[in-house]
Design a protein around this motif. Structure first.
Motif, PDB file in Angstrom:
ATOM      1  N   TYR A 186       0.535   4.434  12.786  1.00  0.00           N
ATOM      2  CA  TYR A 186       0.154   3.885  11.494  1.00  0.00           C
ATOM      3  C   TYR A 186      -0.725   4.893  10.764  1.00  0.00           C
ATOM      4  CZ  TYR A 186       1.831  -0.778  12.774  1.00  0.00           C
ATOM      5  OH  TYR A 186       2.623  -1.847  13.137  1.00  0.00           O
ATOM      6  N   ASN A 233      -4.251  -2.276   8.142  1.00  0.00           N
ATOM      7  CA  ASN A 233      -4.819  -3.193   7.151  1.00  0.00           C
ATOM      8  C   ASN A 233      -6.337  -3.159   7.127  1.00  0.00           C
ATOM      9  OD1 ASN A 233      -2.297  -4.071   6.350  1.00  0.00           O
ATOM     10  ND2 ASN A 233      -2.297  -5.872   7.692  1.00  0.00           N
ATOM     11  N   SER A 234      -6.947  -3.316   8.311  1.00  0.00           N
ATOM     12  CA  SER A 234      -8.407  -3.412   8.375  1.00  0.00           C
ATOM     13  C   SER A 234      -8.869  -3.281   9.819  1.00  0.00           C
ATOM     14  CB  SER A 234      -8.882  -4.758   7.807  1.00  0.00           C
ATOM     15  OG  SER A 234      -8.309  -5.839   8.540  1.00  0.00           O
ATOM     16  N   MET A 245       0.850  -1.186   0.000  1.00  0.00           N
ATOM     17  CA  MET A 245       0.000   0.000   0.000  1.00  0.00           C
ATOM     18  C   MET A 245       0.889   1.240   0.000  1.00  0.00           C
ATOM     19  SD  MET A 245      -3.074   0.971   2.650  1.00  0.00           S
ATOM     20  CE  MET A 245      -4.002  -0.482   2.149  1.00  0.00           C
ATOM     21  N   LYS A 297       3.562   2.693   7.901  1.00  0.00           N
ATOM     22  CA  LYS A 297       2.717   1.695   7.251  1.00  0.00           C
ATOM     23  C   LYS A 297       1.253   2.020   7.503  1.00  0.00           C
ATOM     24  CE  LYS A 297       6.074  -2.085   7.596  1.00  0.00           C
ATOM     25  NZ  LYS A 297       6.310  -3.467   8.084  1.00  0.00           N
ATOM     26  N   HIS A 298       0.400   1.437   6.689  1.00  0.00           N
ATOM     27  CA  HIS A 298      -1.038   1.648   6.818  1.00  0.00           C
ATOM     28  C   HIS A 298      -1.683   0.546   7.665  1.00  0.00           C
ATOM     29  CE1 HIS A 298      -0.506   4.407   3.430  1.00  0.00           C
ATOM     30  NE2 HIS A 298      -1.737   4.860   3.668  1.00  0.00           N
ATOM     31  N   ASN A 312     -10.775  -4.853  12.982  1.00  0.00           N
ATOM     32  CA  ASN A 312     -11.007  -6.197  13.507  1.00  0.00           C
ATOM     33  C   ASN A 312     -12.292  -6.179  14.338  1.00  0.00           C
ATOM     34  OD1 ASN A 312     -10.969  -8.604  15.064  1.00  0.00           O
ATOM     35  ND2 ASN A 312      -8.752  -8.760  14.824  1.00  0.00           N
ATOM     36  N   ASN A 337      -6.336  -4.635  12.520  1.00  0.00           N
ATOM     37  CA  ASN A 337      -5.265  -5.519  12.061  1.00  0.00           C
ATOM     38  C   ASN A 337      -4.190  -4.645  11.424  1.00  0.00           C
ATOM     39  OD1 ASN A 337      -6.751  -7.948  12.717  1.00  0.00           O
ATOM     40  ND2 ASN A 337      -8.010  -7.520  10.914  1.00  0.00           N
ATOM     41  N   ILE A 338      -2.940  -4.828  11.853  1.00  0.00           N
ATOM     42  CA  ILE A 338      -1.853  -3.988  11.377  1.00  0.00           C
ATOM     43  C   ILE A 338      -0.638  -4.841  11.019  1.00  0.00           C
ATOM     44  CG2 ILE A 338      -2.453  -1.817  12.536  1.00  0.00           C
ATOM     45  CD1 ILE A 338      -0.844  -2.755  14.918  1.00  0.00           C
ATOM     46  N   PRO A 339       0.152  -4.381  10.066  1.00  0.00           N
ATOM     47  CA  PRO A 339       1.390  -5.098   9.746  1.00  0.00           C
ATOM     48  C   PRO A 339       2.456  -4.824  10.792  1.00  0.00           C
ATOM     49  CG  PRO A 339       1.197  -3.122   8.395  1.00  0.00           C
ATOM     50  CD  PRO A 339      -0.075  -3.220   9.187  1.00  0.00           C
ATOM     51  N   THR A 373       1.225 -10.075  10.869  1.00  0.00           N
ATOM     52  CA  THR A 373       0.094  -9.193  11.131  1.00  0.00           C
ATOM     53  C   THR A 373      -0.239  -9.268  12.614  1.00  0.00           C
ATOM     54  OG1 THR A 373      -0.816  -9.517   8.917  1.00  0.00           O
ATOM     55  CG2 THR A 373      -2.318  -8.675  10.596  1.00  0.00           C
TER      56      THR A 373
END
Length: 299
Positions: A26, A72-73, A1, A69-70, A75, A43-45, A50
């Motif tokens: 993030y 992810n989503s 991303m 970083k971004h 949860n 959820n993060i990298p 993850t």
């Protein structure tokens, strides 16, 4: 991303659910900008893996030299935390010098949201005894207080402190507020809890060490949703996520079991004070033999 920034780029401070002593930053992806809120789990990298974390704050991203970083989503499998819980995590971590994750484990633990069913409404004042003059004076003093205040109900065993607690609870239920009643685990006898359940029926949830994980989740969720506005339990119940908290009562406040003696160590009284100050509501301490600190503060 991509890490390309826009004028509305947002940055979230994340508490990683791992033993890391700091929050991580993030970027909030564009598709989450309108929906992401503090208290949500995401959820993060993290490296090549993850990880799950909690959004502690969201701000505009100013430092464009930072390569972040971004997220992810979102949860949705873990309950969203409210502003008080986020405050307690920070305050607990700062005062007791533990990692934010250890504070999270102590305050939240492993929780699965299990929405319950609201029971039938009952008359919260049914079967109430008439208070004697001394009991009525204590009751009036607490109910006349505004904002945060502390009150010691000092009376010998059998003097009717429990009846005062129940009538305080009754008044708060009329105001659509909840009550947290703490007592030593040894005091959670059927006789003690029966007084409350006979008076308030399914508005009461009793939390104790013999509950299964599922039963704990149900009690936690019902407290959060306001389905059981009266929570009774020992030391760990001080973290119960009461909806619209109106008062905390600590019975037998002198008892040594209110101090957690394993890491992270904490004193139930301090957590109760933090919560009552946050909600700007009274803290009631009851005992036949109050601790020296409580007796001094009440004087």
């Amino acid at each position: 991303m991509s890490n390309t920034l826009t004028n509305t780029q947002l940055k979230a401070e994340i508490l990683l659910l791992r033993g890391i002593p700091v929050f991580y930053s993030y970027l909030v992806p564009e598709e989450l900008t309108a929906v992401l809120k503090t208290g949500m789990h995401v959820n993060i990298p993290l490296g090549r893996s993850t990880c799950v974390g909690v959004v502690m704050s969201i701000d505009k991203h100013i430092d464009t030299t930072m390569k972040l970083k971004h997220i992810n989503s979102i949860n949705d499998s873990v309950p969203e935390l409210n502003s008080e819980q986020l405050y307690l995590i920070k305050a607990f971590s700062d005062f007791y010098q533990c990692t934010p994750f250890k504070a999270y484990q102590t305050i939240i633990g492993k929780r699965k949201y299990r929405p319950g069913e609201k029971g039938a409404d009952i008359n919260a004042t049914s079967n109430a005894f008439v208070l004697n003059d001394e009991q009525q004076a204590a009751f009036n003093t607490v109910m006349a207080s505004t904002g945060y205040s502390e009150h010691l109900i000092h009376g010998i065993t059998g003097s009717g402190k429990t009846e005062i607690y129940m009538q305080l609870a009754s008044e708060l239920l009329k105001q659509n507020k909840s009550v947290l009643v703490l007592c030593p685990e040894i005091s959670l006898t059927p006789q003690y809890t029966r007084h409350f359940t006979e008076r308030f029926g399914d508005k009461v949830s009793v939390v104790h060490s013999n509950l299964t994980p599922k039963q704990r989740d149900i009690a936690w969720s019902n407290a959060k949703d306001g389905l059981t506005p009266i929570i009774i339990g020992p030391r760990s119940a001080v973290f119960s996520p009461n909806s619209n908290l109106g008062m905390i009562i600590i019975d037998e406040e002198h008892d040594g079991s209110y101090k957690q003696d394993s890491h992270p160590r904490y004193h139930t009284h301090r957590i109760a004070r933090l919560r009552c100050r946050f909600h700007n509501v009274p803290l009631v301490l009851g005992s036949a033999t109050p601790s020296i600190n409580t007796f001094k503060l009440s004087g």
